[in-house]
Scaffold this active site. Sequence first.
Site, short mmCIF file in Angstrom:
data_model
loop_
_atom_site.label_atom_id
_atom_site.label_comp_id
_atom_site.label_asym_id
_atom_site.label_seq_id
_atom_site.Cartn_x
_atom_site.Cartn_y
_atom_site.Cartn_z
N ASN A 129 -11.69 -2.25 5.23
CA ASN A 129 -10.29 -2.67 5.06
C ASN A 129 -10.06 -4.17 5.29
OD1 ASN A 129 -9.32 -0.24 4.21
ND2 ASN A 129 -8.90 0.54 6.26
N GLY A 167 0.30 4.49 -0.86
CA GLY A 167 -0.38 5.78 -0.99
C GLY A 167 0.37 6.84 -0.19
N ASP A 223 1.06 -2.21 -4.56
CA ASP A 223 -0.21 -1.48 -4.37
C ASP A 223 -1.20 -2.06 -5.38
OD1 ASP A 223 -0.93 1.52 -3.02
OD2 ASP A 223 -2.26 0.83 -4.62
N HIS A 235 -5.49 2.76 19.34
CA HIS A 235 -5.16 3.88 18.46
C HIS A 235 -6.50 4.31 17.85
CE1 HIS A 235 -3.24 6.48 15.63
NE2 HIS A 235 -3.69 5.80 14.60
N ARG A 251 1.50 13.45 20.06
CA ARG A 251 0.39 14.42 20.14
C ARG A 251 0.08 14.77 21.59
NH1 ARG A 251 -2.83 11.09 15.45
NH2 ARG A 251 -1.95 12.21 13.69
N ASN A 280 -5.83 1.21 9.39
CA ASN A 280 -6.85 1.31 10.44
C ASN A 280 -8.08 0.45 10.17
OD1 ASN A 280 -5.86 3.12 12.45
ND2 ASN A 280 -5.98 4.77 10.94
N GLY A 284 2.40 4.98 2.88
CA GLY A 284 3.37 4.00 2.37
C GLY A 284 4.41 4.65 1.46
N GLY A 313 0.86 -1.19 0.00
CA GLY A 313 0.00 0.00 0.00
C GLY A 313 0.88 1.23 0.00
N ARG A 337 -11.77 5.54 13.46
CA ARG A 337 -10.94 4.55 12.76
C ARG A 337 -11.65 3.20 12.71
NH1 ARG A 337 -7.92 7.94 15.91
NH2 ARG A 337 -6.07 8.90 15.01
#
Length: 323
Positions: A125, A45, A68, A199, A179, A148, A48, A43, A118
């Site tokens: 997915n 995108g 991909d 997460h 964060r 996710n 990745g 993957g 998520r």
Amino acid sequence: MLSAIPPTVTGPGLINTIHQEMVVNLLLAYPYCYQMARLAVVGVGRIGGEVAYLASSMGIANELVLYDSAPELLKAQVLDLQHTGLATDISTDKRAIRDADVCVFSAGLARNPSVKTRADLLEANAAAVNECAALLKGFNGIVITVTNPMDANNYLLCTRTGIPRERCIGFGGQLDSARFALSLNSRGITGFSFVLGEHGEHQVPIFSTHSREIPITLREEILTELRGASMDVIKGKGGTVFGPALHIVNLTRMVLSNARELVICSSVLEGEYGIAGCSLGVPVRIGKEGIRAIEEWHLDSWEQEKMDQAGTFVTDLCRREVA
Ligand code: NAI
């Protein structure tokens, strides 16, 4: 116990030194190519592609295997990488994935402003998880799950491939912790900033290690801020890139250099923190075998309650997909 880790604040405004040390370690790694390190990315995108670029440009991997399901994008990413002039071998033969030292799984749909959590990506997915599991047949390296809902997907990838749990690392805790550091810093609070748990909506920021008591109202306020942190980026620029990509490459560096550093990653749990049947963010030591050890920290009652809720939530997600 967390107190075993010495605080290393070295200057004013330097809040989370552990995270900063990790980035320094990453930059120090720069001159030393991990010769013969092959990184596969499933993957390519936003995340990745950036991981492939950073790992290649920072000398973390000298061979890339990229895959991909969108052939035009794959071709474009390979060409763009080749145009850097970097001497990285790039293969798009998906059979070579199983011989990689590390495989980053970042294929599948990402959130957009209309996908609230998520966990809402679980079904969307599922096909990508199955495809990645098939590609990893006979794989002897370390998998880093990014897609996710990451915790559930890490668990599903682990159970479907039969890869030992030590070699299935879920990525997200480093990002959430960075964060958290920002949230604390903006309030003038110094100290450790680690986020365990899911997460996702069920993050568990750890406050009990701070010398100053942080009241429940402030904890909840910070937690709400953490839940919304990535959506602010998604709304503004379409998706998160720099933060996740740098931390993923750093995690890859920890594996390849057998760093044994402490970091928060999602691990399949078998009773740690009283939780089993899912993967969840916990403190781990990372080395060339993957997760070398899971540390069990003492949590206060607020943290333990949040951790239990995270465990129940992710275990339910995993059961839904297994059923
Ligand atoms: P993207 O849409 O830019 O890239 C995803 C890529 O996966 C696309 O190129 C697509 O063609 C490919 N793909 C889809 N299904 C595939 C399959 N079955 N086999 C191979 N390739 C396939 O999305 P982005 O922003 O790179 O995010 C990727 C995933 O990572 C998302 O699920 C996102 O939510 C997650 N993510 C996780 C983070 C974390 O901290 N764990 C941080 C940021 C994103």
